[in-house]
Design a protein around this motif. Structure first.
Motif, PDB file in Angstrom:
ATOM      1  N   PHE A 393      42.612  43.292  49.993  1.00 55.26           N
ATOM      2  CA  PHE A 393      43.194  42.236  49.157  1.00 55.26           C
ATOM      3  C   PHE A 393      43.895  42.842  47.946  1.00 55.26           C
ATOM      4  O   PHE A 393      45.034  42.489  47.627  1.00 55.26           O
ATOM      5  CB  PHE A 393      42.104  41.266  48.709  1.00 55.26           C
ATOM      6  N   VAL A 394      43.238  43.776  47.282  1.00 54.98           N
ATOM      7  CA  VAL A 394      43.821  44.417  46.102  1.00 54.98           C
ATOM      8  C   VAL A 394      45.088  45.183  46.487  1.00 54.98           C
ATOM      9  O   VAL A 394      46.112  45.099  45.800  1.00 54.98           O
ATOM     10  CB  VAL A 394      42.789  45.346  45.440  1.00 54.98           C
ATOM     11  N   ALA A 395      45.037  45.926  47.588  1.00 54.43           N
ATOM     12  CA  ALA A 395      46.199  46.712  48.009  1.00 54.43           C
ATOM     13  C   ALA A 395      47.403  45.826  48.324  1.00 54.43           C
ATOM     14  O   ALA A 395      48.551  46.240  48.163  1.00 54.43           O
ATOM     15  CB  ALA A 395      45.846  47.568  49.224  1.00 54.43           C
ATOM     16  N   SER A 396      47.154  44.607  48.761  1.00 49.62           N
ATOM     17  CA  SER A 396      48.243  43.707  49.149  1.00 49.62           C
ATOM     18  C   SER A 396      48.927  43.057  47.956  1.00 49.62           C
ATOM     19  O   SER A 396      50.022  42.506  48.089  1.00 49.62           O
ATOM     20  CB  SER A 396      47.708  42.607  50.072  1.00 49.62           C
ATOM     21  N   ARG A 397      48.308  43.111  46.773  1.00 49.47           N
ATOM     22  CA  ARG A 397      48.817  42.350  45.642  1.00 49.47           C
ATOM     23  C   ARG A 397      49.845  43.140  44.847  1.00 49.47           C
ATOM     24  O   ARG A 397      49.629  43.553  43.696  1.00 49.47           O
ATOM     25  CB  ARG A 397      47.681  41.874  44.759  1.00 49.47           C
ATOM     26  N   VAL A 398      50.989  43.341  45.458  1.00 55.46           N
ATOM     27  CA  VAL A 398      52.088  44.047  44.798  1.00 55.46           C
ATOM     28  C   VAL A 398      52.633  43.255  43.621  1.00 55.46           C
ATOM     29  O   VAL A 398      53.360  43.788  42.782  1.00 55.46           O
ATOM     30  CB  VAL A 398      53.222  44.360  45.797  1.00 55.46           C
ATOM     31  N   ASP A 399      52.281  41.969  43.547  1.00 55.90           N
ATOM     32  CA  ASP A 399      52.711  41.132  42.427  1.00 55.90           C
ATOM     33  C   ASP A 399      51.757  41.238  41.242  1.00 55.90           C
ATOM     34  O   ASP A 399      51.960  40.592  40.218  1.00 55.90           O
ATOM     35  CB  ASP A 399      52.813  39.676  42.868  1.00 55.90           C
ATOM     36  N   ASN A 400      50.710  42.078  41.377  1.00 58.72           N
ATOM     37  CA  ASN A 400      49.703  42.242  40.315  1.00 58.72           C
ATOM     38  C   ASN A 400      49.089  40.912  39.895  1.00 58.72           C
ATOM     39  O   ASN A 400      48.756  40.694  38.721  1.00 58.72           O
ATOM     40  CB  ASN A 400      50.305  42.943  39.092  1.00 58.72           C
ATOM     41  N   ASP A 401      48.903  40.034  40.853  1.00 58.66           N
ATOM     42  CA  ASP A 401      48.310  38.731  40.575  1.00 58.66           C
ATOM     43  C   ASP A 401      47.174  38.484  41.560  1.00 58.66           C
ATOM     44  O   ASP A 401      46.934  39.279  42.468  1.00 58.66           O
ATOM     45  CB  ASP A 401      49.374  37.631  40.675  1.00 58.66           C
ATOM     46  N   GLY A 402      46.483  37.365  41.379  1.00 57.93           N
ATOM     47  CA  GLY A 402      45.362  37.042  42.242  1.00 57.93           C
ATOM     48  C   GLY A 402      44.062  37.553  41.659  1.00 57.93           C
ATOM     49  O   GLY A 402      44.031  38.553  40.936  1.00 57.93           O
ATOM     50  N   VAL A 403      42.976  36.866  41.985  1.00 60.54           N
ATOM     51  CA  VAL A 403      41.652  37.201  41.461  1.00 60.54           C
ATOM     52  C   VAL A 403      40.722  37.529  42.620  1.00 60.54           C
ATOM     53  O   VAL A 403      40.647  36.778  43.595  1.00 60.54           O
ATOM     54  CB  VAL A 403      41.065  36.041  40.628  1.00 60.54           C
ATOM     55  N   LEU A 404      40.028  38.639  42.522  1.00 60.54           N
ATOM     56  CA  LEU A 404      39.001  39.018  43.497  1.00 60.54           C
ATOM     57  C   LEU A 404      37.650  38.556  42.985  1.00 60.54           C
ATOM     58  O   LEU A 404      37.221  38.957  41.892  1.00 60.54           O
ATOM     59  CB  LEU A 404      38.998  40.527  43.717  1.00 60.54           C
ATOM     60  N   VAL A 405      36.982  37.697  43.746  1.00 63.75           N
ATOM     61  CA  VAL A 405      35.627  37.242  43.435  1.00 63.75           C
ATOM     62  C   VAL A 405      34.696  38.035  44.345  1.00 63.75           C
ATOM     63  O   VAL A 405      34.721  37.866  45.567  1.00 63.75           O
ATOM     64  CB  VAL A 405      35.485  35.725  43.664  1.00 63.75           C
ATOM     65  N   LEU A 406      33.881  38.902  43.757  1.00 65.58           N
ATOM     66  CA  LEU A 406      33.202  39.944  44.532  1.00 65.58           C
ATOM     67  C   LEU A 406      31.700  39.958  44.285  1.00 65.58           C
ATOM     68  O   LEU A 406      31.240  39.978  43.136  1.00 65.58           O
ATOM     69  CB  LEU A 406      33.801  41.307  44.153  1.00 65.58           C
ATOM     70  N   SER A 407      30.938  39.982  45.370  1.00 68.51           N
ATOM     71  CA  SER A 407      29.478  40.055  45.282  1.00 68.51           C
ATOM     72  C   SER A 407      29.022  41.378  44.677  1.00 68.51           C
ATOM     73  O   SER A 407      29.512  42.445  45.043  1.00 68.51           O
ATOM     74  CB  SER A 407      28.866  39.914  46.680  1.00 68.51           C
ATOM     75  N   GLU A 408      28.056  41.292  43.778  1.00 65.78           N
ATOM     76  CA  GLU A 408      27.478  42.501  43.209  1.00 65.78           C
ATOM     77  C   GLU A 408      26.701  43.301  44.246  1.00 65.78           C
ATOM     78  O   GLU A 408      26.354  44.467  44.018  1.00 65.78           O
ATOM     79  CB  GLU A 408      26.560  42.147  42.044  1.00 65.78           C
ATOM     80  N   LEU A 409      26.450  42.718  45.409  1.00 60.24           N
ATOM     81  CA  LEU A 409      25.691  43.370  46.467  1.00 60.24           C
ATOM     82  C   LEU A 409      26.581  44.034  47.519  1.00 60.24           C
ATOM     83  O   LEU A 409      26.077  44.588  48.491  1.00 60.24           O
ATOM     84  CB  LEU A 409      24.757  42.355  47.139  1.00 60.24           C
TER      85      LEU A 409
END
Length: 488
Positions: A393-409
């Motif tokens: 998901f991060v690699a795809s965001r060439v627009d430097n936008d979007g939020v990653l909601v990520l489990s601490e586990l």
């Protein structure tokens, strides 16, 4: 990479599968999953032979008389050597010992591991056959052998009995359990002995490495110093090397001007018309926290009147191991949750409701388009070695936008601290953090995404593979068991 030597990869899953379509024509496709994609990128770069189980219904028609086929089919870069398993072997080795035994043993996901003698016997036999194939494919003892994951724990020992002097490394992609939990497995010593037959054993996280070293002390009274396990005259280097993605490939695909057309087509296909779009992409596995994710979304919709008319969440569920009761059960639970949420929150909408649930595997370009459409992506693992969806998901965001909601586990949380970190077990807290992600100002979204993109770009799949292979080739002379990151 400092070395361009071709390698020999051994894994259960093949990178490409041949199947027969409804029209009778043989077609091929990349197999789904972050690990398969990551290793394929490595092999396209390095070349060599990949040994894997041929699972496609037309796989046998695509190979030569030696069970080999050049891949990728449209741009051959390396050789795929297929191993054939009977239905019973696949059931006992793969569904049985590997996925009803080792998988729940290694994941803290409250599913009781099941161990059967007949499954263990099949697991040993299949590992022997993979080892025999590797012995036949290795050109000489200098060919590095890169073994992957919990399906192949015994390959190194069997291979070295056939080809003494050959050097092997194994990457254990999933967590390694605490010593007290490991004792559930009746054949834990045999599994560990198989791993210790490698010259190098690599884990995703230092937590897993520490657990493994403690198990070596407990089970074998092994000497452990500077990440090296010594039993008699045998020495194995144990390291930490988190896996990455093919950042450049994903980034270039996302930046392609034609991607906008892909995004528009996918938005129409999934009927994504609301101002806020969220996505989740997972195998249908009880470790991925999909029911908890849906509970958090439902809680947020209950708490914020009107949000149900403004939000659409697209959940892609890749069917997985459906023959195992625990997997079939999680599929039923997700089906019921989606139906209940859509029924409750369909008012004011002219579509099926706020949840788009599709049981399908998306090809890389379509997956990238989905990530580009999203305002946020949820990765809510209950326990995960890494979870490459977060990095994709991060690699795809060439627009430097979007939020990653990520489990601490999830293992990815150790690296991606600028994600919105949640606990999948705290539904109220999860819902609150999800609301924060939706409301996050653009400047903060951009700052967080830029930071995460630097991390993912600097620790890509090639750096990961280079670290492991150079560690193998240089006899693992690294301090404290860590491998250095190769920076751009």
């Amino acid at each position: 990479m400092t070395s361009r030597r071709s390698i020999l990869v051994v894994s259960n899953r093949e990178p490409y599968m041949h199947t027969r379509g409804d029209d009778g024509v043989v077609q091929w496709a990349h197999t789904p999953g972050g690990v398969s994609v990551a290793l394929d990128a490595l092999m396209r770069e390095r070349g060599g032979v990949w040994i894997a189980h041929g699972a496609g219904d037309a796989d046998a028609e695509a190979v030569d008389e030696h069970d080999r086929v050049l891949v990728p089919p449209d741009h051959p870069s390396y050789t795929l050597r297929r191993i054939w398993l009977t239905a019973e072997e696949e059931q006992r080795y793969y569904n049985g010992f590997a996925n009803e035994g080792l998988w729940p043993l290694c994941h803290v996901a409250h599913i009781r591991p099941t161990f059967r003698t007949e499954d263990w016997d099949a697991y040993r036999e299949v590992n022997r056959r993979f080892a025999a194939a590797a012995a036949g494919e290795a050109r000489d003892a200098s060919t590095p052998v890169f073994i992957n994951d919990y399906h192949m724990a015994l390959v190194a020992g069997e291979l070295k009995a056939l080809r003494p002097g050959i050097r092997t490394a194994i990457f254990w992609h999933i967590p390694w359990p605490h010593p007290d939990r490991l004792r559930i497995c009746p054949w834990r010593r045999e599994v560990m002995s198989g791993l210790l037959a490698n010259d190098l054993v690599a884990f995703q996280l230092d937590r897993d490495r520490r657990n493994f070293l403690t198990c070596c002390r407990d089970e074998f009274q092994a000497k452990v110093k500077n990440g090296r396990v010594v039993i008699g005259n045998r020495s194995t280097h144990v390291v930490t090397a988190p896996i990455g993605v093919d950042f450049d490939h994903i980034n270039d695909m996302a930046a392609d001007p034609a991607m906008r057309g892909d995004m528009d087509r996918l938005a129409r296909e999934l009927d994504l018309r609301t101002p806020i779009i969220g996505v989740g992409v997972d195998r249908l596995d009880y470790t991925k926290g999909i029911p908890e994710r849906l509970q958090a979304i439902a809680r947020l919709l209950d708490q914020r009147p009107g949000l149900a008319q403004r939000l659409t969440f697209a959940q892609i569920g890749v069917p997985s191991r459906s023959a195992i009761d625990s997997y079939a059960g999680i599929e039923r639970e997700i089906d019921e949750q989606v139906a209940a949420i859509n029924a409750k929150h369909r008012a004011g909408r002219d579509d099926e409701g706020p949840i788009r649930y599709r049981k399908v595997s998306l090809k890389a370009r379509k997956l990238t388009a989905l990530f580009r459409l999203a305002d946020f992506c949820i990765v809510s693992s209950l326990h995960d070695g890494m979870n490459l969806v977060a990095k994709e998901f991060v690699a795809s965001r060439v627009d430097n936008d979007g939020v990653l909601v990520l489990s601490e586990l999830a293992g990815a949380a150790q690296e991606l601290g600028d994600a919105v970190i949640i606990s999948p077990y705290d539904i109220d807290g999860f819902a609150a953090r999800l609301g924060e992600a939706i409301d996050m100002p653009q400047a903060e979204r951009r700052k967080r995404m830029q930071s995460m993109r630097r991390v993912v770009a600097g620790r890509d799949v090639f750096a990961w593979a280079s670290d492991i292979l150079e560690g193998l080739e240089h006899d693992g002379k690294r301090r404290r068991g860590f491998l250095p990151w190769r920076r751009r």
